[in-house]
Motif scaffolding. Structure first.
Motif, PDB file in Angstrom:
ATOM      1  N   UNK A  66       0.852  -1.191   0.000  1.00 49.48           N
ATOM      2  CA  UNK A  66       0.000   0.000   0.000  1.00 49.48           C
ATOM      3  C   UNK A  66       0.888   1.242   0.000  1.00 49.48           C
ATOM      4  N   UNK A  67       0.291   2.396  -0.232  1.00 50.09           N
ATOM      5  CA  UNK A  67       1.125   3.601  -0.193  1.00 50.09           C
ATOM      6  C   UNK A  67       1.052   4.324   1.153  1.00 50.09           C
ATOM      7  N   UNK A  68       0.204   3.800   2.041  1.00 49.94           N
ATOM      8  CA  UNK A  68       0.213   4.278   3.438  1.00 49.94           C
ATOM      9  C   UNK A  68       0.057   3.081   4.356  1.00 49.94           C
ATOM     10  N   UNK A  69       0.566   3.173   5.572  1.00 46.92           N
ATOM     11  CA  UNK A  69       0.427   2.030   6.474  1.00 46.92           C
ATOM     12  C   UNK A  69      -1.050   1.730   6.729  1.00 46.92           C
ATOM     13  N   UNK A  70      -1.368   0.437   6.700  1.00 52.24           N
ATOM     14  CA  UNK A  70      -2.738   0.068   7.055  1.00 52.24           C
ATOM     15  C   UNK A  70      -2.768  -0.689   8.371  1.00 52.24           C
ATOM     16  N   UNK A  71      -1.603  -0.904   8.943  1.00 52.85           N
ATOM     17  CA  UNK A  71      -1.536  -1.585  10.233  1.00 52.85           C
ATOM     18  C   UNK A  71      -0.526  -0.842  11.098  1.00 52.85           C
ATOM     19  N   UNK A  72      -0.456  -1.282  12.306  1.00 49.58           N
ATOM     20  CA  UNK A  72       0.489  -0.674  13.220  1.00 49.58           C
ATOM     21  C   UNK A  72       1.918  -1.128  12.905  1.00 49.58           C
ATOM     22  N   UNK A  73       2.053  -2.364  12.391  1.00 46.37           N
ATOM     23  CA  UNK A  73       3.368  -2.920  12.066  1.00 46.37           C
ATOM     24  C   UNK A  73       3.484  -3.074  10.555  1.00 46.37           C
ATOM     25  N   UNK A  74       4.600  -2.627  10.010  1.00 50.60           N
ATOM     26  CA  UNK A  74       4.744  -2.686   8.543  1.00 50.60           C
ATOM     27  C   UNK A  74       6.215  -2.503   8.176  1.00 50.60           C
ATOM     28  N   UNK A  75       6.468  -2.559   6.897  1.00 51.87           N
ATOM     29  CA  UNK A  75       7.781  -2.247   6.352  1.00 51.87           C
ATOM     30  C   UNK A  75       7.589  -1.126   5.358  1.00 51.87           C
ATOM     31  N   UNK A  76       8.412  -0.116   5.466  1.00 52.56           N
ATOM     32  CA  UNK A  76       8.244   1.005   4.541  1.00 52.56           C
ATOM     33  C   UNK A  76       9.510   1.211   3.712  1.00 52.56           C
ATOM     34  N   UNK A  77       9.297   1.420   2.443  1.00 48.38           N
ATOM     35  CA  UNK A  77      10.394   1.662   1.508  1.00 48.38           C
ATOM     36  C   UNK A  77      10.168   3.050   0.951  1.00 48.38           C
ATOM     37  N   UNK A 106      16.600   0.427   9.009  1.00 47.90           N
ATOM     38  CA  UNK A 106      16.537   0.388  10.461  1.00 47.90           C
ATOM     39  C   UNK A 106      15.143   0.021  10.947  1.00 47.90           C
ATOM     40  N   UNK A 107      15.157  -0.481  12.136  1.00 50.26           N
ATOM     41  CA  UNK A 107      13.902  -0.870  12.759  1.00 50.26           C
ATOM     42  C   UNK A 107      13.511   0.256  13.720  1.00 50.26           C
ATOM     43  N   UNK A 108      12.263   0.698  13.553  1.00 53.53           N
ATOM     44  CA  UNK A 108      11.807   1.835  14.358  1.00 53.53           C
ATOM     45  C   UNK A 108      10.566   1.403  15.148  1.00 53.53           C
ATOM     46  N   UNK A 109      10.514   1.839  16.351  1.00 52.38           N
ATOM     47  CA  UNK A 109       9.343   1.489  17.156  1.00 52.38           C
ATOM     48  C   UNK A 109       8.986   2.696  18.017  1.00 52.38           C
ATOM     49  N   UNK A 110       7.753   3.130  17.912  1.00 51.92           N
ATOM     50  CA  UNK A 110       7.311   4.175  18.831  1.00 51.92           C
ATOM     51  C   UNK A 110       5.906   3.819  19.324  1.00 51.92           C
ATOM     52  N   UNK A 111       5.304   4.725  19.923  1.00 54.27           N
ATOM     53  CA  UNK A 111       4.039   4.403  20.614  1.00 54.27           C
ATOM     54  C   UNK A 111       2.945   3.966  19.641  1.00 54.27           C
ATOM     55  N   UNK A 112       2.966   4.525  18.438  1.00 54.56           N
ATOM     56  CA  UNK A 112       1.868   4.200  17.518  1.00 54.56           C
ATOM     57  C   UNK A 112       2.274   3.224  16.420  1.00 54.56           C
ATOM     58  N   UNK A 113       3.569   3.139  16.152  1.00 53.59           N
ATOM     59  CA  UNK A 113       3.991   2.323  15.005  1.00 53.59           C
ATOM     60  C   UNK A 113       5.206   1.466  15.353  1.00 53.59           C
ATOM     61  N   UNK A 114       5.321   0.354  14.578  1.00 55.89           N
ATOM     62  CA  UNK A 114       6.535  -0.480  14.575  1.00 55.89           C
ATOM     63  C   UNK A 114       6.825  -0.744  13.114  1.00 55.89           C
ATOM     64  N   UNK A 115       7.970  -0.333  12.658  1.00 51.52           N
ATOM     65  CA  UNK A 115       8.233  -0.596  11.223  1.00 51.52           C
ATOM     66  C   UNK A 115       9.718  -0.773  10.928  1.00 51.52           C
ATOM     67  N   UNK A 116       9.936  -1.478   9.814  1.00 52.35           N
ATOM     68  CA  UNK A 116      11.283  -1.562   9.241  1.00 52.35           C
ATOM     69  C   UNK A 116      11.321  -0.503   8.151  1.00 52.35           C
ATOM     70  N   UNK A 117      12.354   0.302   8.208  1.00 57.03           N
ATOM     71  CA  UNK A 117      12.490   1.371   7.232  1.00 57.03           C
ATOM     72  C   UNK A 117      13.653   1.051   6.289  1.00 57.03           C
ATOM     73  N   UNK A 118      13.376   1.138   5.010  1.00 56.24           N
ATOM     74  CA  UNK A 118      14.479   1.120   4.037  1.00 56.24           C
ATOM     75  C   UNK A 118      14.418   2.452   3.328  1.00 56.24           C
ATOM     76  N   UNK A 119      15.514   3.196   3.444  1.00 55.54           N
ATOM     77  CA  UNK A 119      15.484   4.495   2.790  1.00 55.54           C
ATOM     78  C   UNK A 119      16.806   4.755   2.083  1.00 55.54           C
TER      79      UNK A 119
END
Lengths: 689, 689
Positions: A66-77, A106-119
């Motif tokens: 998707x082009x926006x997160x639809x869950x709390x946990x995801x991977x974003x590129x 990097x793996x990021x985790x905060x109060x609302x989201x958990x995601x793997x970021x590839x940038x």
């Protein structure tokens, strides 16, 4: 169809298998169920395809992209500038140290989201990052501390193909070309796409699409046959791989109808300019030309009493407005040498030819230099042009295809050989000027530096004939990305990605691979002298095969001694092409490394090596050992039978048996040759014929 | 068009020029103005054509050909039983001694008539007589005493072609096939007709139309491609030349769709019978089959655990009802020998294989045996099967094409070599059983004996590449007709017919030709050891080229000595394959001829030859001499520049220059090899590398 074939051997290191550790699998799966990609483009499409396919294979799920997160946990590129919600997680130093082709995972985790970021700054960077994340999964690396920032050390990382349009491959040992058949492009491009996947997964960013020996059909690739190039461009651009063509210097005559190819001729210059414009009109990202000129029968500027500078700069001028590169091979020597002539030394040719031209080439000209001064022997010193040239762009050329190293019938993992070259200190600007540093371009402050490798693939189902030769292609790419990687690290990555994470496989196979070059060297030409192969096809032993020939390749063995005196004091003076420290090392018998002894010196058979063995006893011993070592390879491999699928197991096993037979032939021919010539007995009285 | 080309080099020895002696020309002209031929037939048509054409060229007149004399002076060509008015001029002993293929030429003069008579029992005899008369004119022989009775000494005189349907020729050095191109017959058969003229002019009566290595297209020649054979038959039958085909032993499987080619299988035997019937239905005079079986990869009866007898007899049975012959090659050996194996001796193979089968072959089976036990080296002993076989038909096989003797770049007149073979006394039935006598069949009372030669021609305009190589084809035919002819006699005929009757040309060129084999031998492999050539193409020196190979071809040179011990006492026992007298000669060092020393014995380099030189000094000396001799050839040839047309002169001259360069390469490689191995100086301190 993605991929073109499901054969396990076909997947190479992109062999995506279900993970063996369920808990880790679950962790990754949670992140990868939802992929967020907020940009478009053809490289981005490749990223999506690879992720979708690999996630399916790893976890047996269909990823949701998707082009926006639809869950709390995801991977974003996402590009560095692409998403406000993660930009605050990137540190200042990460931001500044990211190069154009680099990436950050990097793996990021905060109060609302958990995601793997590839940038990354570029689509290519995102692609490389994606493959890196996938590899981490393949290797079952823990997810917790995921934090990777990588960038390639060497700017140009190019694979060279010696493919001809008729489908043949010069020095190919794994079938026919995957690109061409009967002077046309193959029908189905899916396999070529998979090749692009393999290349980009190890970070290669360029490909030369045709043989440096450019025959008549291939000459037309820059004219009426451009459609072939366009179609290949359309495949490779999707994986961030620039395409280059080998061109025929005589093209203006062959296809242009001109009466000359003189690089200073106005019409010729105009013709090339128009030709280049024509190409860029069709292929906006075209990389440039590779030229083998005035070498082994290929045309070049010498015909017109012009220099390599005249020839290269003329083509470079045509390419410059489009940002194209002109790569000019330094493999120029007299291939009609008289073997009776002891003055001429082929090893000196490249340096003698190109050093006087240092600084005269345009900025977009690059000289492509083979690793050694001869031609891809199992052991050569480093080409002294590295450390010689100070004002010229350079590409280091390796041969991945195993022309002189067993032709993909013998196991020979070449990374250790390449490492020695890359680590070699040229002393160009004082101590610490390694070849790797030179070809990184960093000390020259230019992006037009790089590394090239002659491809070892063909249309056999497993690409390289010998399954374990896949490791050479993998290792080439990894070293081009990061020359500081150890041979061990690289082979372990490759084994895990290719055969899975079994400890026994990892231990046995990495030991086999890491010793294999040394084993091959043992039973073939000794102590750096090279060339004891059958002429033409270059497989199997023939001690005098190149001794009385025109190729400048001699061992000078007589009843008393062997080797080529290349010293300044009494020989051809080749040693003087090195900077002082290396000159001193090679010039003197006591400091010359044993493994290159016969390359630099003519010595008696009873000369003592540093291990106190005579040269002849060393020859006998290593040749007997070499065969024993091949048997050791076989034993090790047999120990893996239960861990490896039967197809790959038995295919490799068959080749190991062939290697054993061939190694025996090498042993007996080499030993018998020297025994018959010297009549000096083997100290251990083993069987010599 | 008759002939196909007017190029002087194309004519070979059928080069009909105006006579240089006007008075003699006038004499001949008077007789040849009116040709009387009172019979018809296609061979007779060939006779008419040749006479008409040659008379036009000799005398610039149009001959009048009638079936009865129209003048008082004429030439008559008539069967023995054909004309009452000359029958009383033939003596009883002439009549009885004329064989089927023989002819009688005589000049007859009585009160009412003056005529030259050519008579014979067969059309072929008339054809041979016609060519003989024409040759007498070419050689300007006086007309007065014309009285010739000739008959061939050897029954089967066959040229073998190693031509493939794709147009290539195995071991061809004069262009492509004159028969085939792109798997079809060539368009224009005129050139083939001229080839038939050349062959029948020297008395050859058979031709094998395709290579003994029979590939897939050629296998079809006995089936759907028979039309090609038919068309060639139609050309060659007009010159009395029977056609033969090489066949593939596996044909029943390849084109017959059977599951086996087992010679004892009923279906297979039936298939061959039908195949042969099919051939004879199209080609009533078909000669028969030539088979290379179980040799160098060709299929054969061994596959089915059958013998050569089973294989040959099966085919012979199919051919017998039609009078066809089955020729089976004796060139059978293990071509996968281990070079380490000192027991196996390729030289022994033919004898070991075929002696146990002596007497077991059918009457129409013939074993075709190469002149030596190896493979057409510049010097070999005679194949011991000659003198061994007592109850088997035999054909002696020579190689006219110069595979190992300079490939038609070097001058090498082979008749002296062949003479030695033909004159060799085998002692088969006591002293005086020469090879020539054996292959004449006279002592076996069988017509199924003969001689075969591998053709040296191709589609280059002068047929043989090297103009002077035409002499080898000529000489082969002449020896097959009459092995008692001297090399000198043959070369003089050839020179006169090819270059005219100039004395300087005759003297210089005959000297050159007669010495050329010896010169070639001097600078190549020494003392009968053979095989020091580059593998594969077999041109140029390579001392170890076949030393560590699978071909059974070794010289065993080490630091101390060289040669193959083939004695019974201490070696392979090959010598025992000869009859006692020859065995004794070869077995013992003191009686073994120098020129074969290293073929039979392993000796030290300091062993003294009969001329008191050491082996090594002999090697050095002959190799230096050989190059000097080539220079002598060049000087001699330069002396002929004013007598020979510039095209042929310069074409030969260019080849002599190439020969000189190649001879220097031979000299330096051979001498350097042995110097480096022995470190023994040349006594004369000449340059060795």
């Amino acid at each position: 169809m993605f991929p073109y074939s499901n054969d396990v051997d076909y997947q190479c290191w992109l062999n995506y298998q279900r993970l063996e550790t369920p808990s880790l699998s679950d962790q990754y799966k949670e992140y990868l169920k939802n992929i967020v990609i907020n940009i478009d483009g053809y490289i981005i499409d490749s990223i999506k395809n690879e992720l979708y396919y690999s996630i399916k294979k790893f976890f047996n799920i269909e990823a949701i992209i998707t082009n926006k997160p639809i869950k709390r946990t995801f991977t974003i590129i996402s590009k560095l500038d692409g998403g406000s919600f993660f930009s605050n997680t990137i540190k200042e130093e990460e931001y500044t140290s990211l190069s154009e082709e680099g990436f950050l995972i990097k793996k990021v985790e905060n109060s609302t989201k958990k995601f793997i970021l590839i940038t990354a700054k570029s689509d290519e960077g995102l692609l490389y990052g994606t493959y890196k994340l996938i590899q981490n999964i393949q290797m079952e690396k823990p997810l917790d501390q995921l934090n990777l920032l990588e960038k390639p050390y060497i700017p140009l990382r190019i694979i060279n193909h010696w493919d001809n349009l008729d489908g043949s491959i010069e020095r190919g040992y794994a079938g026919k070309s995957i690109f061409y058949r009967n002077n046309e492009l193959v029908d189905n491009l899916d396999r070529i796409r998979d090749y692009a996947r393999l290349l980009s997964s190890i970070g290669l960013n360029g490909i030369v699409l045709n043989n440096v020996n450019v025959k008549s059909e291939e000459t037309k690739l820059i004219a009426e046959r451009i459609n072939i190039v366009e179609k290949l461009y359309d495949v490779f651009k999707r994986y961030g791989i620039k395409i280059y063509l080998s061109v025929n210097f005589a093209s203006p005559m062959i296809i242009g109808g001109l009466k000359t190819a003189d690089p200073l001729d106005k019409e010729v210059r105009k013709w090339w300019k128009e030709r280049v414009d024509f190409i860029y009109n069709r292929i906006p990202d075209f990389g440039g030309f590779l030229v083998k000129a005035d070498s082994e029968g290929q045309p070049g500027p010498f015909t017109y009493n012009r220099t390599h500078v005249d020839g290269a700069n003329m083509l470079a001028e045509a390419l410059a407005p489009h940002g194209g590169l002109l790569i000019w091979r330094a493999f120029v020597y007299n291939c009609y040498q008289d073997w009776r002539d002891n003055e001429t030394d082929r090893a000196k040719a490249a340096y003698d030819t190109f050093m006087p031209l240092d600084g005269k080439f345009l900025d977009n000209v690059i000289i492509q230099i083979k690793n050694g001064p001869m031609d891809f022997q199992v052991r050569e010193p480093v080409n002294p042009l590295f450390g010689g040239l100070q004002k010229t762009n350079q590409i280091l050329e390796f041969q991945i295809t195993q022309e002189y190293t067993g032709q993909q019938k013998h196991l020979c993992y070449l990374v250790p050989q390449w490492k020695e070259v890359l680590d070699f200190d040229t002393f160009l600007f004082g101590e610490g000027t390694s070849v790797a540093k030179i070809v990184s371009g960093s000390i020259f402050n230019s992006p037009n530096f790089g590394i090239a490798g002659i491809s070892n693939i063909g249309d056999e189902i497993n690409w390289t004939g010998h399954t374990l030769a896949q490791a050479n292609l993998y290792g080439f790419g990894r070293l081009a990305w990061d020359p500081s990687l150890s041979g061990k690290k690289i082979i372990e990555e490759w084994i895990k990605c290719t055969f899975g994470n079994n400890e026994t496989v990892l231990n046995n196979l990495s030991e086999m691979m890491l010793k294999s070059w040394n084993i091959y060297e043992k039973y073939t030409a000794p102590l750096g002298v090279g060339w004891m192969v059958n002429p033409g096809h270059h497989y199997g032993p023939n001690v005098d095969g190149y001794e009385y020939s025109r190729w400048g390749t001699y061992h000078k063995a007589d009843h008393y001694g062997i080797g080529v005196d290349r010293t300044l004091k009494s020989g051809t003076g080749y040693t003087a092409q090195y900077r002082q420290q290396n000159f001193e090392k090679y010039e003197h018998l006591d400091s010359c490394p044993d493994e290159l002894l016969l390359f630099f010196h003519h010595v008696s058979y009873i000369y003592k090596l540093s291990n106190n063995k005579t040269v002849l006893q060393h020859i006998y011993d290593t040749h007997f050992e070499g065969v024993e070592d091949v048997q050791w390879l076989i034993d090790k491999w047999q120990g893996l039978e239960r861990y490896i699928d039967s197809k790959r197991y038995s295919s490799v096993y068959q080749r190991l048996l062939e290697q054993r037979e061939s190694a025996k032939e090498w042993r007996d021919v080499i030993n018998s040759y020297f025994y018959r010539k010297t009549m000096i007995y083997d100290e251990k009285r083993r069987k010599i014929y």
